[in-house]
Design a protein around this motif. Structure first.
Motif: not given
Length: 185
Positions: A103, A138, A142
């Protein structure tokens, strides 16, 4: 006239994933949030290189700034690779690593750091957390969705699964097809 024959390349006895860290206060700061390294080479007071054995998970925080403030902030949660394993290349990681979470931007980095703190508050070493959890974090970040928190029950299940997984070099297991008795003739 003698001819020199170059030495045959020797296999590296312990193939490591090497991570270059730097700390130049208020300019460039690459640091390790968690991870178990087995090798350290201190270059000077601001730079060092750490080595990780294949399969080890670690978090690399990269921050850079200038006179006007933060230029970039990132966190990568990575798994060190062994010879022949697929990997992605990253700055300051040689040869590369498997990316479990990546990130950018301080608000997202801060959320990941808070997730790491929550895992440590449970008494769990973040480097031993299931790789699937880091991938989940993750993917949800996202997508702009909240992620599930890691629990002790999940961790116990992951440790049990890892203990019986074939081909896990940390546990000394071989994949079934690698054992002669598992081959069919």
């Amino acid at each position: 006239m003698s001819i020199r024959h170059p030495e045959a390349p020797r296999p590296d006895p312990a193939p490591l994933t090497l991570v270059d860290l730097i700390w130049q206060e208020k300019r460039v700061e690459h640091w390790l949030r968690f991870g178990r390294f087995c090798h350290e080479h201190r270059i000077d007071s601001q730079r060092r290189t750490l080595g990780f054995l294949p399969g080890n998970v670690f978090a690399l925080v990269r921050w850079a700034g200038n006179d006007f403030g933060t230029v970039v902030s990132r966190i990568d949660i990575l798994r060190a690779v062994g010879p022949g394993d697929p990997f992605q290349t990253l700055p300051c990681v040689r040869p590369g690593a498997e990316i479990l979470l990546r990130v950018s931007g301080w608000p997202k980095v801060e959320r990941v750091l808070q997730a790491v703190d929550a895992i440590e508050a449970l008494g769990i070493d973040p480097s031993l957390v299931s790789p699937e959890h880091w991938r989940h974090v993750h993917n949800r970040m996202t997508a702009g969705e909240p992620f599930r928190t890691y629990t002790k029950a999940q961790h116990v299940a992951w440790l049990k699964r890892r203990a019986v997984m074939p081909g896990d070099p940390k546990n000394g297991h071989e994949a079934p097809e690698a054992r002669p008795e598992a081959r069919r003739t």
